[in-house]
Write a protein that holds these residues in place. Structure first.
Motif, PDB file in Angstrom:
ATOM      1  N   MET A   1      48.570  54.682  43.952  1.00 51.77           N
ATOM      2  CA  MET A   1      48.004  53.403  44.311  1.00 51.77           C
ATOM      3  C   MET A   1      48.481  53.035  45.700  1.00 51.77           C
ATOM      4  N   GLY A   2      47.700  52.268  46.419  1.00 50.31           N
ATOM      5  CA  GLY A   2      48.096  51.808  47.732  1.00 50.31           C
ATOM      6  C   GLY A   2      49.233  50.823  47.627  1.00 50.31           C
ATOM      7  N   VAL A   3      50.427  51.256  47.966  1.00 52.65           N
ATOM      8  CA  VAL A   3      51.607  50.405  47.839  1.00 52.65           C
ATOM      9  C   VAL A   3      51.475  49.166  48.714  1.00 52.65           C
ATOM     10  N   GLY A   4      50.938  49.324  49.920  1.00 52.53           N
ATOM     11  CA  GLY A   4      50.796  48.195  50.822  1.00 52.53           C
ATOM     12  C   GLY A   4      49.915  47.103  50.242  1.00 52.53           C
ATOM     13  N   VAL A  49      40.527  40.899  42.269  1.00 53.73           N
ATOM     14  CA  VAL A  49      39.215  40.423  41.831  1.00 53.73           C
ATOM     15  C   VAL A  49      39.179  38.899  41.785  1.00 53.73           C
ATOM     16  N   LEU A  50      40.200  38.292  41.215  1.00 55.66           N
ATOM     17  CA  LEU A  50      40.193  36.843  41.046  1.00 55.66           C
ATOM     18  C   LEU A  50      40.306  36.083  42.364  1.00 55.66           C
ATOM     19  N   LEU A  59      35.955  47.491  42.489  1.00 61.96           N
ATOM     20  CA  LEU A  59      37.396  47.583  42.763  1.00 61.96           C
ATOM     21  C   LEU A  59      37.704  48.852  43.552  1.00 61.96           C
ATOM     22  N   PRO A  60      38.552  48.758  44.563  1.00 60.66           N
ATOM     23  CA  PRO A  60      38.939  49.971  45.291  1.00 60.66           C
ATOM     24  C   PRO A  60      39.640  50.958  44.361  1.00 60.66           C
ATOM     25  N   VAL A  65      43.122  52.258  38.482  1.00 63.22           N
ATOM     26  CA  VAL A  65      42.797  51.708  37.164  1.00 63.22           C
ATOM     27  C   VAL A  65      41.286  51.504  37.117  1.00 63.22           C
ATOM     28  N   SER A  66      40.679  51.875  36.005  1.00 65.29           N
ATOM     29  CA  SER A  66      39.223  51.757  35.913  1.00 65.29           C
ATOM     30  C   SER A  66      38.801  50.291  35.824  1.00 65.29           C
ATOM     31  N   PRO A  67      37.611  49.986  36.320  1.00 70.01           N
ATOM     32  CA  PRO A  67      37.113  48.614  36.224  1.00 70.01           C
ATOM     33  C   PRO A  67      37.047  48.102  34.781  1.00 70.01           C
ATOM     34  N   ALA A  68      36.691  48.968  33.840  1.00 69.07           N
ATOM     35  CA  ALA A  68      36.622  48.546  32.433  1.00 69.07           C
ATOM     36  C   ALA A  68      38.004  48.154  31.915  1.00 69.07           C
TER      37      ALA A  68
END
Length: 101
Positions: A1-4, A49-50, A59-60, A65-68
């Motif tokens: 995952m992008g840590v930044g 998202v929120l 979602l990038p 993590v999947s959108p679902a």
């Protein structure tokens, strides 16, 4: 995952407030159910998202993590009152730093 990206969206202080409030998701022994994911990545992607108004399906991929899964997590966290429980501590923390506006 992008840590930044994760650290910008969910700094350590916010994660320390949020982590104890999140319910535990477990995979079922017979298979299926919730896939194991990095909880901080899941939380960061829901925050993304929120706060950004992004659709779940956009979602990038760097969150990993999947959108679902994200949608299910957000729904479950809403049902158990995670956002309500975080509201006051986050405001208190920001107020103590003079950043509540």
């Amino acid at each position: 995952m992008g840590v930044g990206l994760s650290c910008r969206l969910v700094p350590d202080g916010l994660w320390e407030l949020a982590a104890p409030s999140l319910p535990v998701f477990k995979s079922r022994p017979q298979g299926g159910g919730t896939a194991p994911v990095d909880e901080r990545a899941a939380f960061a992607s829901v925050v993304y998202v929120l706060t950004g108004g992004c659709a779940w399906q956009h979602l990038p991929g760097e969150f990993g993590v999947s959108p679902a899964t994200e949608h299910r997590r957000c729904t479950a966290w809403t049902k158990v009152g995670v956002w309500r429980r975080l509201h006051r501590p986050v405001l208190d923390e920001l107020g103590a730093k003079g950043e509540s506006d």
